[in-house]
Motif scaffolding. Structure first.
Motif, mmCIF file in Angstrom:
data_model
loop_
_atom_site.group_PDB
_atom_site.id
_atom_site.type_symbol
_atom_site.label_atom_id
_atom_site.label_comp_id
_atom_site.label_asym_id
_atom_site.label_seq_id
_atom_site.Cartn_x
_atom_site.Cartn_y
_atom_site.Cartn_z
ATOM 1 N N GLU A 58 5.048 7.631 -2.230
ATOM 2 C CA GLU A 58 5.487 7.494 -0.838
ATOM 3 C C GLU A 58 6.366 8.643 -0.356
ATOM 4 O O GLU A 58 6.760 8.672 0.811
ATOM 5 C CB GLU A 58 6.242 6.172 -0.671
ATOM 6 C CG GLU A 58 5.345 4.959 -0.891
ATOM 7 C CD GLU A 58 6.084 3.637 -0.801
ATOM 8 O OE1 GLU A 58 5.448 2.630 -0.500
ATOM 9 O OE2 GLU A 58 7.304 3.637 -1.057
ATOM 10 N N ARG A 187 -4.426 7.306 -0.562
ATOM 11 C CA ARG A 187 -3.829 6.045 -0.111
ATOM 12 C C ARG A 187 -4.310 4.885 -0.974
ATOM 13 O O ARG A 187 -5.512 4.730 -1.218
ATOM 14 C CB ARG A 187 -4.217 5.768 1.341
ATOM 15 C CG ARG A 187 -3.707 6.814 2.330
ATOM 16 C CD ARG A 187 -2.257 6.562 2.642
ATOM 17 N NE ARG A 187 -1.743 7.463 3.667
ATOM 18 C CZ ARG A 187 -0.536 7.403 4.158
ATOM 19 N NH1 ARG A 187 0.300 6.490 3.723
ATOM 20 N NH2 ARG A 187 -0.128 8.262 5.076
ATOM 21 N N PRO A 189 -4.694 0.724 -1.422
ATOM 22 C CA PRO A 189 -4.842 -0.411 -0.499
ATOM 23 C C PRO A 189 -3.495 -1.063 -0.202
ATOM 24 O O PRO A 189 -2.604 -1.087 -1.061
ATOM 25 C CB PRO A 189 -5.762 -1.372 -1.260
ATOM 26 C CG PRO A 189 -6.469 -0.526 -2.264
ATOM 27 C CD PRO A 189 -5.522 0.579 -2.633
ATOM 28 N N ALA A 190 -3.354 -1.584 1.008
ATOM 29 C CA ALA A 190 -2.087 -2.183 1.432
ATOM 30 C C ALA A 190 -1.676 -3.318 0.496
ATOM 31 O O ALA A 190 -0.493 -3.467 0.164
ATOM 32 C CB ALA A 190 -2.196 -2.687 2.868
ATOM 33 N N TRP A 191 -2.652 -4.128 0.064
ATOM 34 C CA TRP A 191 -2.312 -5.249 -0.807
ATOM 35 C C TRP A 191 -1.773 -4.755 -2.155
ATOM 36 O O TRP A 191 -0.869 -5.364 -2.745
ATOM 37 C CB TRP A 191 -3.525 -6.160 -1.035
ATOM 38 C CG TRP A 191 -4.653 -5.526 -1.794
ATOM 39 C CD1 TRP A 191 -5.749 -4.895 -1.292
ATOM 40 C CD2 TRP A 191 -4.769 -5.441 -3.222
ATOM 41 N NE1 TRP A 191 -6.544 -4.416 -2.303
ATOM 42 C CE2 TRP A 191 -5.982 -4.750 -3.496
ATOM 43 C CE3 TRP A 191 -3.978 -5.890 -4.279
ATOM 44 C CZ2 TRP A 191 -6.410 -4.488 -4.798
ATOM 45 C CZ3 TRP A 191 -4.407 -5.627 -5.584
ATOM 46 C CH2 TRP A 191 -5.616 -4.935 -5.811
ATOM 47 N N MET A 193 -0.135 -1.878 -2.686
ATOM 48 C CA MET A 193 1.213 -1.370 -2.468
ATOM 49 C C MET A 193 2.212 -2.517 -2.347
ATOM 50 O O MET A 193 3.312 -2.470 -2.913
ATOM 51 C CB MET A 193 1.248 -0.505 -1.213
ATOM 52 C CG MET A 193 0.456 0.789 -1.317
ATOM 53 S SD MET A 193 1.121 1.921 -2.559
ATOM 54 C CE MET A 193 2.688 2.390 -1.795
ATOM 55 N N THR A 194 1.833 -3.563 -1.619
ATOM 56 C CA THR A 194 2.722 -4.714 -1.455
ATOM 57 C C THR A 194 2.994 -5.397 -2.789
ATOM 58 O O THR A 194 4.147 -5.697 -3.140
ATOM 59 C CB THR A 194 2.123 -5.717 -0.465
ATOM 60 O OG1 THR A 194 1.913 -5.073 0.793
ATOM 61 C CG2 THR A 194 3.046 -6.911 -0.269
#
Length: 313
Positions: A58, A187, A189-191, A193-194
């Protein structure tokens, strides 16, 4: 300066709070030695590598990548490491030299240094501090692996064994794995990273609870002389010489300020986890963390006051 003192306390006070929680939980027997062993292993092998990986992924490399500054920090870190190791040879029993050396050069840059840099210099401090923290973590863990393995009762100290110890270190693997993602802007996936952040957020509470669960008055008394010696190197002499060198190399303003904050950071909680994993004196490591974190409230503010009075930051 009062605002900065307040900011420093806001950052260091939660560290002491979690240490106290560890002491309290051990006293009321909600955690025991088996929990500390298991939790320390989880932090070292899983949650802390994840935290380092996400921190580098990040980071804004394009804004903060400064080869000269990174090169100086790496050289100063190596210099501080050699100074601490040489002093440890003169001052320490052989079995404690690795932990003493690690405590004297390895700063808590990812938490305290980065937070103070961001507080003082905003987005620039965050970007520069994030890249700097990611880069030097590689040096910290490599150098710590070497010095701990040399004096470890369970690890071999020949060149091949030291190389394997470095390459197999989960913290180093986490940093190296993140570099291609950060450099090529890959990048996740958002899931993912969360979920990664959920997992990584366990790192500091667990590490600090384990340190607190290890502390006792007897262990602090037994380690006091060595812990104070290592802490003095970390909080006074290493920041002094490293910051002076940075000034002589031409660093000024925010760059010099961030360098000082990183040199002046207290000993990282990771040093306890790594000392325990390598069979070192983890009670000494815990005492050094406590002393340097307490000292940082004073030394960081005094150092910044001197630099600001001199008009160089």
């Amino acid at each position: 300066m009062f605002a900065l003192l307040h900011e420093t306390l806001n950052i260091t006070a939660p560290v002491f709070a979690m240490l106290f929680v560890g002491v309290l939980l051990r006293r009321v027997q909600l955690i025991d030695a088996a929990f500390v062993n298991t939790a320390s292993s989880l932090v070292f092998n899983a949650t802390m590598p994840t935290l380092l990986f996400l921190g580098i992924v990040e980071a804004d490399l394009s804004q903060a990548m400064q080869p000269k500054l990174l090169g100086y920090f790496a050289a100063a870190t190596l210099g501080g490491f050699l100074l601490a190791w040489g002093w440890a040879i003169l001052r320490c029993p052989r079995e404690d030299r690795g932990v003493y050396t690690q405590g004297a050069f390895r700063g808590n840059n990812g938490i305290i240094g980065l937070a103070l840099a961001t507080s003082m210099y905003g987005d620039y401090g965050l970007s520069l501090g994030g890249v700097l923290a990611g880069a030097v973590i590689l040096f910290y863990n490599s150098l710590s692996s070497v010095v701990l393995a040399v004096y470890s009762p369970v690890a071999k100290a020949d060149v091949w064994s030291l190389t394997k110890s470095i390459l197999r270190n989960p913290l180093i693997i986490g940093v190296l794995a993140a570099i291609p993602f950060a450099y090529f802007h890959i990048r996740l996936p958002a899931w993912a990273m969360t979920s990664g952040h959920y997992f990584a957020q366990m790192t500091m509470p667990l590490a600090l609870i384990c340190i607190g669960g290890t502390l006792s008055l007897d262990s602090l008394r037994a380690s006091s002389r060595l812990a104070i010696g290592s802490s003095s190197l970390k909080m006074i002499w290493v920041p002094f010489f490293s910051t002076l060198g940075a000034y002589l190399c031409g660093f000024r303003g925010a760059d010099l300020g961030v360098l000082f904050l990183y040199f002046a950071s207290p000993t990282a909680a990771a040093s306890f986890v790594m000392a325990r994993a390598m069979g070192g004196n983890h009670e000494l490591a815990a005492a050094i963390i406590v002393i340097t974190t307490l000292a940082a409230v004073v030394t960081t503010n005094v150092g910044l006051l001197i630099l600001q009075s001199a008009g160089v930051i």
